[in-house]
Design a protein around this motif. Structure first.
Motif, PDB file in Angstrom:
ATOM      1  N   ARG A  88      12.562  14.546 -17.913  1.00  0.00           N
ATOM      2  CA  ARG A  88      13.980  14.675 -18.250  1.00  0.00           C
ATOM      3  C   ARG A  88      14.164  15.194 -19.670  1.00  0.00           C
ATOM      4  NH1 ARG A  88      18.240  12.132 -20.605  1.00  0.00           N
ATOM      5  NH2 ARG A  88      20.232  12.168 -19.469  1.00  0.00           N
ATOM      6  N   THR A  89      13.328  14.716 -20.596  1.00  0.00           N
ATOM      7  CA  THR A  89      13.474  15.107 -21.997  1.00  0.00           C
ATOM      8  C   THR A  89      12.994  16.529 -22.250  1.00  0.00           C
ATOM      9  OG1 THR A  89      13.186  12.808 -22.687  1.00  0.00           O
ATOM     10  CG2 THR A  89      12.847  14.509 -24.363  1.00  0.00           C
ATOM     11  N   LEU A  90      11.827  16.870 -21.709  1.00  0.00           N
ATOM     12  CA  LEU A  90      11.207  18.150 -22.044  1.00  0.00           C
ATOM     13  C   LEU A  90      11.710  19.298 -21.189  1.00  0.00           C
ATOM     14  CD1 LEU A  90       7.529  16.916 -22.528  1.00  0.00           C
ATOM     15  CD2 LEU A  90       9.223  17.407 -24.298  1.00  0.00           C
ATOM     16  N   LEU A  91      11.938  19.040 -19.913  1.00  0.00           N
ATOM     17  CA  LEU A  91      12.290  20.136 -19.012  1.00  0.00           C
ATOM     18  C   LEU A  91      13.784  20.280 -18.797  1.00  0.00           C
ATOM     19  CD1 LEU A  91       9.450  19.830 -16.366  1.00  0.00           C
ATOM     20  CD2 LEU A  91       9.469  20.951 -18.587  1.00  0.00           C
ATOM     21  N   ALA A 146       5.002   6.111 -13.710  1.00  0.00           N
ATOM     22  CA  ALA A 146       5.988   6.988 -13.076  1.00  0.00           C
ATOM     23  C   ALA A 146       7.285   7.034 -13.882  1.00  0.00           C
ATOM     24  CB  ALA A 146       6.267   6.516 -11.653  1.00  0.00           C
ATOM     25  N   VAL A 147       7.730   5.886 -14.389  1.00  0.00           N
ATOM     26  CA  VAL A 147       8.961   5.851 -15.184  1.00  0.00           C
ATOM     27  C   VAL A 147       8.780   6.633 -16.484  1.00  0.00           C
ATOM     28  CG1 VAL A 147      10.477   4.329 -16.506  1.00  0.00           C
ATOM     29  CG2 VAL A 147       9.788   3.686 -14.193  1.00  0.00           C
ATOM     30  N   ARG A 153       0.831  -1.210   0.000  1.00  0.00           N
ATOM     31  CA  ARG A 153       0.000   0.000   0.000  1.00  0.00           C
ATOM     32  C   ARG A 153       0.862   1.254   0.000  1.00  0.00           C
ATOM     33  NH1 ARG A 153      -3.281  -3.114   3.723  1.00  0.00           N
ATOM     34  NH2 ARG A 153      -5.319  -3.584   2.794  1.00  0.00           N
ATOM     35  N   LEU A 154       1.951   1.234   0.769  1.00  0.00           N
ATOM     36  CA  LEU A 154       2.842   2.390   0.812  1.00  0.00           C
ATOM     37  C   LEU A 154       3.493   2.624  -0.551  1.00  0.00           C
ATOM     38  CD1 LEU A 154       4.228   4.588   2.436  1.00  0.00           C
ATOM     39  CD2 LEU A 154       5.959   2.919   3.111  1.00  0.00           C
ATOM     40  N   ALA A 155       3.927   1.555  -1.210  1.00  0.00           N
ATOM     41  CA  ALA A 155       4.525   1.698  -2.537  1.00  0.00           C
ATOM     42  C   ALA A 155       3.501   2.230  -3.529  1.00  0.00           C
ATOM     43  CB  ALA A 155       5.079   0.351  -3.010  1.00  0.00           C
ATOM     44  N   ASP A 156       2.248   1.724  -3.456  1.00  0.00           N
ATOM     45  CA  ASP A 156       1.191   2.243  -4.325  1.00  0.00           C
ATOM     46  C   ASP A 156       1.018   3.746  -4.133  1.00  0.00           C
ATOM     47  OD1 ASP A 156       0.688  -0.209  -5.396  1.00  0.00           O
ATOM     48  OD2 ASP A 156      -1.152  -0.598  -4.272  1.00  0.00           O
ATOM     49  N   LEU A 157       0.950   4.174  -2.870  1.00  0.00           N
ATOM     50  CA  LEU A 157       0.724   5.583  -2.564  1.00  0.00           C
ATOM     51  C   LEU A 157       1.845   6.457  -3.104  1.00  0.00           C
ATOM     52  CD1 LEU A 157      -0.830   7.824  -1.052  1.00  0.00           C
ATOM     53  CD2 LEU A 157       0.489   7.219   0.993  1.00  0.00           C
ATOM     54  N   LEU A 158       3.088   6.069  -2.860  1.00  0.00           N
ATOM     55  CA  LEU A 158       4.217   6.906  -3.272  1.00  0.00           C
ATOM     56  C   LEU A 158       4.387   6.919  -4.785  1.00  0.00           C
ATOM     57  CD1 LEU A 158       6.834   6.075  -0.480  1.00  0.00           C
ATOM     58  CD2 LEU A 158       5.226   7.983  -0.616  1.00  0.00           C
ATOM     59  N   LEU A 159       4.183   5.767  -5.433  1.00  0.00           N
ATOM     60  CA  LEU A 159       4.298   5.747  -6.893  1.00  0.00           C
ATOM     61  C   LEU A 159       3.196   6.578  -7.543  1.00  0.00           C
ATOM     62  CD1 LEU A 159       5.297   2.032  -7.540  1.00  0.00           C
ATOM     63  CD2 LEU A 159       6.688   4.060  -8.001  1.00  0.00           C
ATOM     64  N   LEU A 160       1.984   6.488  -7.002  1.00  0.00           N
ATOM     65  CA  LEU A 160       0.917   7.344  -7.528  1.00  0.00           C
ATOM     66  C   LEU A 160       1.245   8.815  -7.281  1.00  0.00           C
ATOM     67  CD1 LEU A 160      -1.785   7.722  -8.853  1.00  0.00           C
ATOM     68  CD2 LEU A 160      -2.896   7.248  -6.657  1.00  0.00           C
ATOM     69  N   GLY A 161       1.881   9.106  -6.155  1.00  0.00           N
ATOM     70  CA  GLY A 161       2.323  10.475  -5.907  1.00  0.00           C
ATOM     71  C   GLY A 161       3.324  10.954  -6.952  1.00  0.00           C
ATOM     72  N   VAL A 162       4.242  10.075  -7.364  1.00  0.00           N
ATOM     73  CA  VAL A 162       5.192  10.435  -8.429  1.00  0.00           C
ATOM     74  C   VAL A 162       4.435  10.748  -9.716  1.00  0.00           C
ATOM     75  CG1 VAL A 162       7.083   9.599  -9.872  1.00  0.00           C
ATOM     76  CG2 VAL A 162       7.066   9.096  -7.421  1.00  0.00           C
TER      77      VAL A 162
END
Length: 481
Positions: free
Chosen positions: A471-474, A463-464, A403-412
């Motif tokens: 990285r490409t655009l900014l 997220a990836v 659940r923690l990984a889901d939350l943080l990846l969705l945050g990314v």
């Protein structure tokens, strides 16, 4: 630097008796003449733009300087003059430097409407629907998704008009667009009512009205007025969490706050009567084409669907869960305040990078480092909010590693999506978010896969992809001008 100081020197065309090996290099002479401009350039394209603005044609460049065109000459000048960025006498203006309080206030008003579900729980009572979701969930979700989609596009149109200085046109667009969106949202909720009660459909219609009115107030910078309108409902919901309120009191608080928000929004957008012999002032600038707002609407749809999946993850996994929102969704909503402030911090840091770096590579590294620091700060804030929400939420499931990984990846996904959107690169992030939501929907409809594992895979992939887009655009200096 004045225009005269950047006038390009002409190289005499008449033949002289000076040997060719002793003649001064015209490119060196030009580099000395434009030393201040060239030394402060971050990219050769800036120098090429100056050369072209002075009317120097490619034929003249070939004849005078012996290179192919303005870009080749710009690269030669860029290579011959060392980078220097003299500090200005006064601190440079930074339009992105804002205090965190206003952004945190916006995050708070994003989250407070969730208390309406506490007061409205009796309206949503009933047996689960055919998919095992709590009663009234489907029309609520359908209306919310439509509202987020519509109002995201409407906000874009209004913000563009405000950016053009045409506030009357922005107000007129909100005056028409918000009620139309509220009506269509209510009709969408009704179309997906199924076995839901009339009270649940009415609650969903009120939700649609609130979304349109609150969008109007937020776009026009009236967060404090919105917070004041939500205060009685919030206080009542907090009291109801301690001791149940009579249903009449709950309905009064819900309808009172909704009416206050709608009236405040109308006051902001309804034009004042014209004076004697006067007229309503028309807009003076052309607004964005409807198609230009479509990617922003799609980003609202995709990101909204992902947040809803986070809210219903435990229900979809077959676990007991009596509420329509989960601690993860609450944490994500509250985190929008820190997220917005960190977006401003990134824009401010990129301006500093433009002033302090001397090469495109150095600027790219500085911009990406600033972006990584802001993303890390956002994830720390999201983690803290997730832990607090889980601790305070009644009967909340434990915040496991998955659940923690889901939350943080969705945050990314959400923060990088907001970052790309703020730079106008919304088409890519809209495609990523909509594709992620579609894959998650299809996986849940077609197979017995664990929703948490599906979410983990989808969020990690999205997220990836969005990190690569950032990285490409900014990483280009021209994106920050």
């Amino acid at each position: 630097m004045s225009r005269d100081t950047t006038r390009l020197p002409a190289v005499p065309r008449q033949r002289t008796t000076t040997p060719s090996w002793a003649a001064p290099d015209p490119v060196d002479a030009l580099a000395g003449h434009l030393d201040d401009v060239v030394s402060a350039a971050v990219h050769p394209d800036e120098i090429a733009a100056l050369l072209e603005s002075d009317g120097l044609s490619d034929d003249q460049i070939r004849e005078r300087y012996g290179v192919k065109n303005s870009f080749a000459l710009a690269e030669a000048l860029y290579a011959r003059v060392p980078r220097r960025h003299p500090e200005p006498g006064t601190p440079p203006h930074d339009p992105w430097r804002v205090g965190p309080l206003a952004c945190l206030l916006r995050g708070l008003v994003f989250a407070l409407p969730g208390f309406a579900y506490v007061l409205g729980a009796p309206l949503l009572a009933g047996p689960p629907d055919g998919d095992g979701l709590p009663a009234g969930t489907v029309p609520l979700l359908a209306g919310a998704l439509f509202g987020w989609t519509w109002n995201q596009g409407l906000s874009h149109r209004a913000y563009v008009r405000l950016g053009l200085g045409d506030r009357p046109a922005a107000r007129r667009g909100l005056l028409v667009g918000a009620p139309v969106g509220a009506l269509l949202g209510a009709l969408t909720a009704s179309a997906f009512a199924g076995t839901a009660s009339a009270a649940a459909v009415a609650f969903a219609a009120g939700q649609s009205c609130y979304l349109g009115a609150s969008t109007t107030l937020l776009v026009l910078g009236r967060e404090r007025a919105l917070l004041a309108a939500l205060a009685p409902m919030t206080a009542g919901a907090l009291a109801a969490m301690v001791h149940p309120l009579p249903q009449a009191a709950s309905l009064t608080l819900l309808l009172g706050s909704l009416a206050a928000v709608v009236l405040l929004a109308l006051r902001e957008v309804v034009p004042a009567p014209p004076g004697p012999g006067g007229r309503f002032a028309p807009g003076t600038r052309q607004g964005p084409r409807p198609a230009a707002s479509l990617p922003y609407a799609l980003f609202g749809l995709g990101s909204g669907a992902l947040v809803l999946y986070a809210a219903l993850g435990d229900v979809l996994a077959g676990e007991e869960h009596s509420a329509l929102a989960a601690p993860a969704a609450v944490a994500l909503t509250l985190s929008m305040g820190p997220a917005e402030w960190l977006l401003y911090r990134f824009r401010s840091g990129s301006l500093t990078g433009l002033r302090t770096t001397g090469t495109t590579g150095a600027f790219r590294r500085a911009a990406l480092r600033t972006g990584a620091e802001c993303l890390a700060a956002y994830l720390l804030a999201l983690l803290a909010l997730g832990l607090i929400a889980t601790a305070l939420w009644p009967h909340a499931p434990a915040l496991t590693a998955v659940r923690l990984a889901d939350l943080l990846l969705l945050g990314v996904v959400l923060w990088t999506g907001l970052l790309l959107q703020s730079f106008g690169a919304v088409l890519g992030t809209a495609a990523v978010c909509c594709a992620a939501a579609l894959v998650q929907t299809l996986a849940l409809l077609t197979g017995p896969a664990d929703p948490h594992v599906v979410a983990l895979t989808v969020y990690a992939t999205a997220a990836v992809v969005q990190a690569l887009l950032v990285r490409t655009l900014l990483g280009r200096a021209t994106a920050h001008r």
